[in-house]
Design an enzyme around this catalytic site. Structure first.
Site, PDB file in Angstrom:
ATOM      1  N   SER A 116      -8.170 -32.280  32.768  1.00  0.00           N
ATOM      2  CA  SER A 116      -8.974 -33.485  32.973  1.00  0.00           C
ATOM      3  C   SER A 116      -9.793 -33.833  31.742  1.00  0.00           C
ATOM      4  O   SER A 116     -10.196 -32.945  30.973  1.00  0.00           O
ATOM      5  CB  SER A 116      -9.923 -33.232  34.144  1.00  0.00           C
ATOM      6  N   TYR A 140     -16.590 -28.794  37.982  1.00  0.00           N
ATOM      7  CA  TYR A 140     -15.190 -29.235  38.041  1.00  0.00           C
ATOM      8  C   TYR A 140     -14.564 -29.185  36.643  1.00  0.00           C
ATOM      9  O   TYR A 140     -13.523 -28.565  36.423  1.00  0.00           O
ATOM     10  CB  TYR A 140     -15.108 -30.649  38.628  1.00  0.00           C
ATOM     11  N   LYS A 144     -11.585 -26.534  34.977  1.00  0.00           N
ATOM     12  CA  LYS A 144     -10.346 -26.964  34.320  1.00  0.00           C
ATOM     13  C   LYS A 144     -10.259 -26.389  32.908  1.00  0.00           C
ATOM     14  O   LYS A 144      -9.196 -25.951  32.467  1.00  0.00           O
ATOM     15  CB  LYS A 144     -10.273 -28.495  34.284  1.00  0.00           C
TER      16      LYS A 144
HETATM   17  N1  UFG Z   1     -18.106 -46.334  39.947  1.00  0.00           N
HETATM   18  C1  UFG Z   1     -18.985 -47.279  40.470  1.00  0.00           C
HETATM   19  N2  UFG Z   1     -18.990 -47.455  41.809  1.00  0.00           N
HETATM   20  C2  UFG Z   1     -18.190 -46.772  42.668  1.00  0.00           C
HETATM   21  C3  UFG Z   1     -17.291 -45.810  42.130  1.00  0.00           C
HETATM   22  C4  UFG Z   1     -17.291 -45.628  40.751  1.00  0.00           C
HETATM   23  O1  UFG Z   1     -19.730 -47.913  39.743  1.00  0.00           O
HETATM   24  O2  UFG Z   1     -18.271 -46.983  43.890  1.00  0.00           O
HETATM   25  C5  UFG Z   1     -18.066 -46.145  38.500  1.00  0.00           C
HETATM   26  C6  UFG Z   1     -18.374 -44.730  38.066  1.00  0.00           C
HETATM   27  O3  UFG Z   1     -19.756 -44.546  37.889  1.00  0.00           O
HETATM   28  C7  UFG Z   1     -17.582 -44.630  36.762  1.00  0.00           C
HETATM   29  C8  UFG Z   1     -16.378 -45.537  36.993  1.00  0.00           C
HETATM   30  O4  UFG Z   1     -16.738 -46.385  38.079  1.00  0.00           O
HETATM   31  O5  UFG Z   1     -18.325 -45.148  35.715  1.00  0.00           O
HETATM   32  C9  UFG Z   1     -15.135 -44.788  37.382  1.00  0.00           C
HETATM   33  O6  UFG Z   1     -15.452 -43.891  38.431  1.00  0.00           O
HETATM   34  P1  UFG Z   1     -14.367 -43.013  39.201  1.00  0.00           P
HETATM   35  O7  UFG Z   1     -15.111 -42.217  40.231  1.00  0.00           O
HETATM   36  O8  UFG Z   1     -13.237 -43.848  39.627  1.00  0.00           O
HETATM   37  O9  UFG Z   1     -13.815 -42.053  38.057  1.00  0.00           O
HETATM   38  P2  UFG Z   1     -14.617 -41.050  37.108  1.00  0.00           P
HETATM   39  O10 UFG Z   1     -14.561 -41.646  35.749  1.00  0.00           O
HETATM   40  O11 UFG Z   1     -15.944 -40.666  37.609  1.00  0.00           O
HETATM   41  O12 UFG Z   1     -13.791 -39.719  37.317  1.00  0.00           O
HETATM   42  C10 UFG Z   1     -12.477 -39.551  36.946  1.00  0.00           C
HETATM   43  C11 UFG Z   1     -11.813 -38.549  37.866  1.00  0.00           C
HETATM   44  C12 UFG Z   1     -12.512 -37.232  37.801  1.00  0.00           C
HETATM   45  C13 UFG Z   1     -12.593 -36.770  36.406  1.00  0.00           C
HETATM   46  C14 UFG Z   1     -13.185 -37.826  35.514  1.00  0.00           C
HETATM   47  C15 UFG Z   1     -13.140 -37.435  34.094  1.00  0.00           C
HETATM   48  O13 UFG Z   1     -11.858 -39.046  39.162  1.00  0.00           O
HETATM   49  O14 UFG Z   1     -11.796 -36.293  38.567  1.00  0.00           O
HETATM   50  O15 UFG Z   1     -12.464 -39.042  35.655  1.00  0.00           O
HETATM   51  O16 UFG Z   1     -11.850 -37.047  33.827  1.00  0.00           O
HETATM   52  F1  UFG Z   1     -13.373 -35.664  36.311  1.00  0.00           F
END
Ligand code: UFG
Length: 327
Positions: A116, A140, A144
């Protein structure tokens, strides 16, 4: 000859299984159904069970002529990993060690490992190259990174060769519309945004509007799940051709803000998507964008669906035809 896929009924796993089966590989799909869906088997031979079950693993490796393992099975909820790290080190590290033990006992010495972007933590430079310093900001990401490091040592000591694939933001769905993303609970941005478009949620909370980015919302590198799957097949070929242990980043090298995702989803769906500003989510870096030049150059990876609109179109095809997921 068969490939053992762990977690092959989950999101990235099932899309990879589909492509493996389509090219004629015999796929043994081991999944404990905690997050997997039976309907996502895509023609693989499914075995319900856990990667920590050594007796079951021994049975599988003795029954089938397995040459390589694609290891997707893991827990992947960042906030949960902060609240309950024990669970993450147990599933993602300890149980993976059980799997590696039985592989070595069975003389199976190739693994493709789902890693990841969370292994990097807050980036010092973007786009992030593979050799960027690793400072995971949550258990997490650390779990990894631990497995990546263990795999390096297992090559040196036991000759087990592995390719770790570091996904940035896995998204979209198989263009056929047959399989897609179905997490419960759902935390990821694109499915949440599409649930608002479907009327299943009233609004999407925007986690922080004061980040140092062009519109104040976080920037991510969204990469199509079928392109991730393609990378797994290339990695399998590379291992079969003798390549040594290494790691690759998987992203498109383009960053989109949360608001750009919302606007693009409005265009794709033709529906208004209501947003509301919320606090920053703990542990979120402002910007995560991959450099994937290494896998492009070394393995010939060529994403078929690099643009955000296409990614969201495929996700919409899945969510609008499966509003309750696989159920
Ligand atoms: N976000 C919102 N509102 C929401 C959901 C997400 O504003 O309801 C924002 C988050 O703060 C982030 C972006 O949208 O800035 C993307 O969020 P995601 O949860 O879709 O994805 P992440 O970037 O947090 O996480 C993903 C994977 C993780 C991994 C991470 C880094 O889901 O497993 O990338 O690799 F750890």
């Amino acid at each position: 000859m068969a490939v053992l896929v762990t977690g092959g009924l989950g999101y990235v796993g099932s899309h990879s299984v589909k492509q493996l089966v389509e090219r004629g590989e015999h796929v043994i799909n081991l999944d404990n159904l905690i997050f997997g869906h039976k309907q996502a088997a895509c023609g693989s031979e499914v075995i319900i069970g856990d990667i920590g079950d050594r007796a079951l693993l021994r049975d599988i490796f003795s029954k089938y002529d397995i040459d390589a393992v694609m290891h997707f099975a893991a827990l992947a909820d960042v906030p949960e990993s902060v609240a309950d790290p024990r669970k993450y080190y147990d599933t993602n590290v300890a149980k993976s060690l059980a799997l590696l033990d039985v592989m070595l006992e069975s003389d199976v010495k190739m693994m493709i490992f789902s890693s990841s972007a969370a292994t990097f933590g807050d980036p010092q430079v973007v786009p992030i190259p593979e050799d960027h310093p690793k400072n995971p900001t949550n258990p997490y990401g650390r779990s990894k990174l631990m497995l990546e490091e263990i795999l390096r040592e297992y090559e040196r000591a036991y000759g087990l060769r592995a390719i770790s694939l570091r996904y940035f933001n896995a998204s979209g769905a198989d263009p056929s519309g047959e399989i897609g993303e179905d997490h419960n609970p759902e935390h990821h941005l694109i499915p949440i945004v599409l649930q608002v478009a479907l009327g299943q949620r009233e609004q999407v909370s925007i986690y922080g509007t004061d980040w140092p980015t062009k519109d104040g919302t976080c920037v991510r590198d969204y990469v199509h799940v079928s392109d991730l799957a393609q990378a797994h097949l290339l990695a399998l070929d590379a291992l079969r051709n003798g390549c040594q242990t290494t790691e690759y980043n998987l992203g498109n090298g383009n960053g989109y803000t949360v608001m750009e995702v919302v606007r693009t989803a409005e265009n794709v769906t033709g529906r208004e998507i209501k947003t509301v500003s919320a606090d920053r989510r703990p542990g979120d870096p402002a910007v995560l964008v991959a450099s994937s030049e290494k896998i492009v150059k070394e393995l010939g990876w060529k994403p078929k669906y690099p643009d955000l609109e296409t990614i969201i179109e495929t996700a919409w095809k899945w969510h609008s035809t499966h509003p309750n997921g696989y159920e």
